[in-house]
Design an enzyme around this catalytic site. Structure first.
Site, PDB file in Angstrom:
ATOM      1  CD  GLU A   1      10.557  -2.269   6.495  1.00 58.78           C
ATOM      2  OE1 GLU A   1       9.849  -3.280   6.578  1.00 58.78           O
ATOM      3  OE2 GLU A   1      10.890  -1.739   5.427  1.00 58.78           O
TER       4      GLU A   1
ATOM      5  CB  CYS B   1      10.956  -0.311   0.664  1.00 56.36           C
ATOM      6  SG  CYS B   1      11.146   0.268  -1.027  1.00 56.36           S
TER       7      CYS B   1
ATOM      8  N   GLY C   1       6.678  -6.293  -0.777  1.00 58.17           N
ATOM      9  CA  GLY C   1       6.030  -6.237   0.534  1.00 58.17           C
ATOM     10  C   GLY C   1       7.013  -6.598   1.628  1.00 58.17           C
ATOM     11  CB  SER C   2       6.459  -7.487   5.130  1.00 59.72           C
ATOM     12  OG  SER C   2       5.586  -8.575   4.957  1.00 59.72           O
TER      13      SER C   2
ATOM     14  CD1 TRP D   1      -0.177  -1.594   3.091  1.00 57.09           C
ATOM     15  CD2 TRP D   1       0.748   0.437   3.279  1.00 57.09           C
ATOM     16  NE1 TRP D   1       0.659  -1.617   4.180  1.00 57.09           N
ATOM     17  CE2 TRP D   1       1.237  -0.376   4.321  1.00 57.09           C
ATOM     18  CE3 TRP D   1       1.194   1.764   3.199  1.00 57.09           C
ATOM     19  CZ2 TRP D   1       2.152   0.076   5.281  1.00 57.09           C
ATOM     20  CZ3 TRP D   1       2.109   2.224   4.141  1.00 57.09           C
ATOM     21  CH2 TRP D   1       2.570   1.382   5.165  1.00 57.09           C
ATOM     22  CG  ASN D   2       5.162   1.311   0.520  1.00 55.02           C
ATOM     23  OD1 ASN D   2       4.792   0.431  -0.248  1.00 55.02           O
ATOM     24  ND2 ASN D   2       6.419   1.629   0.676  1.00 55.02           N
TER      25      ASN D   2
ATOM     26  CD  GLU E   1      12.439  -5.651  -6.010  1.00 54.38           C
ATOM     27  OE1 GLU E   1      13.180  -5.069  -5.193  1.00 54.38           O
ATOM     28  OE2 GLU E   1      12.844  -6.064  -7.105  1.00 54.38           O
ATOM     29  CG  LEU E   2      11.352  -9.304   0.267  1.00 55.40           C
ATOM     30  CD1 LEU E   2      11.895 -10.574   0.888  1.00 55.40           C
ATOM     31  CD2 LEU E   2       9.861  -9.433  -0.009  1.00 55.40           C
TER      32      LEU E   2
ATOM     33  CE  LYS F   1      -3.300  -9.206  -2.328  1.00 52.52           C
ATOM     34  NZ  LYS F   1      -3.984  -8.018  -1.775  1.00 52.52           N
ATOM     35  N   PRO F   2      -3.696  -5.744  -5.692  1.00 53.83           N
ATOM     36  CG  PRO F   2      -5.286  -4.057  -5.976  1.00 53.83           C
ATOM     37  CD  PRO F   2      -4.965  -5.468  -6.366  1.00 53.83           C
TER      38      PRO F   2
END
Ligand code: NAD
Length: 525
Positions: free
Chosen positions: A394, A296, A240-241, A165-166, A262-263, A189-190
């Site tokens: 984080e 991120c 995401g995370s 969402w960021n 991409e974390l 999938k947002p």
């Protein structure tokens, strides 16, 4: 059932009719349940989006697969023309998109504007370069003059994108651009918090000429839709995370589907003693507090050389205290809202833990309900113990730890003392020295004399994380090649010996001599 927003809760440029159209773009049954979407500026739900089921995922991927064949048949120039038009459309319609982004993410308009610029630049970059990046290449054949080899880059088929969402525009659509240009179809999938930015953008892509079935959106809970999506697609692009990234990697491994992950990060910024302190303060603020720290590649650990520590720390803390927070739809606000109550709770937990462990709150350290329900004051912590949550996990909010270091070597050791390896910054008057230090930093990108902008916006250069920050790279040739499968086609002109019985004694001798010579002839090596 999904419901439409009341016009009175929407920013002026948005109307309930737009949400009706956008809801219609979700692949979901007629009677699909609705999921409320909140406006972080008020904490109130402004409407609800239809939620997809695993059967809808199946349908979306099936339709996308059919569309992919037709889309891939178009030559790359025709596909690129769609993104040239999209580039202009997204810039022309930016104000409406900014409203949507702000409405559902609570970010400031300036932060939202960065996303529009980014997606336009990504579209221009790949529309211009994809032709060369996807062109088949001649490679060396097995034996000089006797055989040839050519490598083709075929689309993988259907790419599944799972986005956070960021940065709801950049991270939902930025990766879809090279995936589509490579000839794939996409099922996105947002994040549940921010479906409408993605839907509004898909509408623009269709207006730009993208075939409808080439891009599908499924909306709903990650775990429910993630597994069926990974089971059916040919490539997974996840942002995401780290915790969820591990689950995606496990599922993708089970399905033998390729994936890029991409974390998260815990990014350092190092302020060298040769900086101009005022400039360094300005750059560090940009590095730490853009998007209220929900970025991120934003810095959460500030290391300052002891020679400038006092001067830097004083001015930095003052400047952080002067940042403006506001929940409006105009430009010029420094810091927006956090996205949700759970994000606010996470930030509060990290600061409370730091306090309990003896950290000093130099500025901030409090919620700002006077501005909005999820606002948190930009915060600088010192004396932060290494085992405090805010020091090693984080935070993903407007909270940074600051400490002094004695020299470059200590700064590098501190910077690398993390499980992550996403991004780092070095501020220095001596660029040559900073570049040498960058070689020792264990991160996917290092920005010198900048927070993150020059690294992210270098669309021709790969971007991604090391260690727990992920696998694979976006941007640059690497960012489109991941959405392709190579096919090597070789041609034999003549064989040096019989393919059935192998070489005769004479042929074996000639061949061995030939191989020895080959190694010694530079232009044939
Ligand atoms: P998240 O991992 O909770 O969710 C990301 C997406 O995955 C969402 O769409 C969510 O619905 C979905 N999801 C959740 N559980 C799932 C599951 N089990 N299977 C499949 N999908 C699932 O992350 P978030 O809170 O939305 O975003 C914040 C995180 O994203 C931070 O850690 C941040 O550092 C990271 N991030 C990384 C980058 C990068 O480029 N490296 C960029 C932006 C954000």
């Amino acid at each position: 059932m999904s419901s439409l927003p009341d016009a009175s809760v929407l920013p002026p440029r948005l109307s309930p009719r737009s949400f009706d159209r956008w809801n219609g773009l979700v692949t979901a049954g007629e009677d699909a349940d609705g999921r409320e979407v909140l406006a972080p500026f008020t904490g109130e739900a402004f409407g609800s989006v239809p939620t997809s089921t695993p059967a809808d995922v199946d349908r979306a991927v099936g339709d996308a697969r059919d569309a992919h064949e037709r889309w891939a048949d178009r030559d790359v120039e025709a596909r690129a023309a769609v993104f040239e038009r999209f580039h202009d459309l997204i810039l022309d319609r930016r104000e409406e998109l900014l409203d949507v982004m702000q409405l559902e993410s609570g970010k400031s308009r300036g932060d939202a504007y960065e996303e529009v610029m980014d997606v336009a630049m990504t579209a221009r970059y790949y529309a211009t370069r994809a032709g060369d990046q996807l062109a088949s290449e001649r490679r060396r054949g097995a034996l000089p003059f006797l055989s040839t080899a050519r490598v083709h880059h075929d689309p993988v088929g259907v790419v599944g994108i799972i986005a956070p969402w960021n940065y709801p525009l950049t991270l939902a659509v930025g990766d879809a651009i090279p995936a589509l240009l490579a000839g794939n179809a996409v099922v996105l999938k947002p994040a549940g918090e921010t479906p409408y930015t993605a839907l509004a953008t898909v509408e623009l892509l269709r207006e730009a000429g993208l075939p409808h079935d080439a891009f599908h959106v499924v909306a709903g809970e990650g775990k429910r839709l993630g597994d069926p999506l990974i089971e059916r697609v040919d490539y997974v692009s996840f942002t995401g995370s780290t915790a969820v990234g591990r689950q995606i990697a496990a599922k993708a491994g089970e399905e033998l589907v390729d994936a890029s992950l991409e974390l998260g990060g815990k990014n350092p910024i190092y302020v060298r003693p040769d900086v101009d302190v005022d400039t360094a303060v300005e750059r560090t603020i940009g590095a730490c507090f853009t998007n209220a720290g929900q970025l991120c590649i934003s810095a959460e650990r500030v290391y300052v050389h002891e020679d400038v520590y006092d001067a830097f720390a004083r001015r930095f803390v003052d400047a952080v205290g002067d940042l403006t927070l506001d929940s409006n739809y105009g430009y010029g606000v420094d810091v927006g809202s956090l996205v949700s109550e759970s994000q606010l709770e996470r930030v509060k937990r990290h600061v409370a833990d730091a306090r309990e462990r003896g950290a000093t709150v130099e500025v901030g350290g409090e919620t700002r309900p006077d501005v909005g329900p999820y606002f948190y004051a930009p915060t600088v912590l010192t004396d932060l113990p290494a085992d405090a949550t805010a020091a090693c996990e984080e935070t993903f909010g407007p909270v940074v730890g600051m400490e002094s270091v004695a020299n470059d070597a200590e700064a590098v050791a501190e910077a690398n003392d993390t499980e992550y390896g996403l991004h780092a910054c070095i501020l220095s008057g001596d660029v040559k020295r900073a570049r040498a230090i960058a070689q020792d930093v264990d991160a996917g990108t290092v920005a010198i004399n900048d927070g993150y902008m020059t690294a992210w916006a270098a669309h021709d250069a790969p971007m991604g994380g090391r260690n727990d920050s992920g696998l694979g790279r976006r941007h640059g040739p690497e960012g489109i090649e991941r959405f392709t499968e190579s096919k090597t086609v070789t041609t034999s002109r003549a064989l040096p010996f019989s393919p059935v019985s192998g070489p005769t004694a004479l042929e074996a001798k000639v061949l061995a001599t030939g191989l020895k010579l080959w190694r010694r002839i530079p232009f044939l090596r």
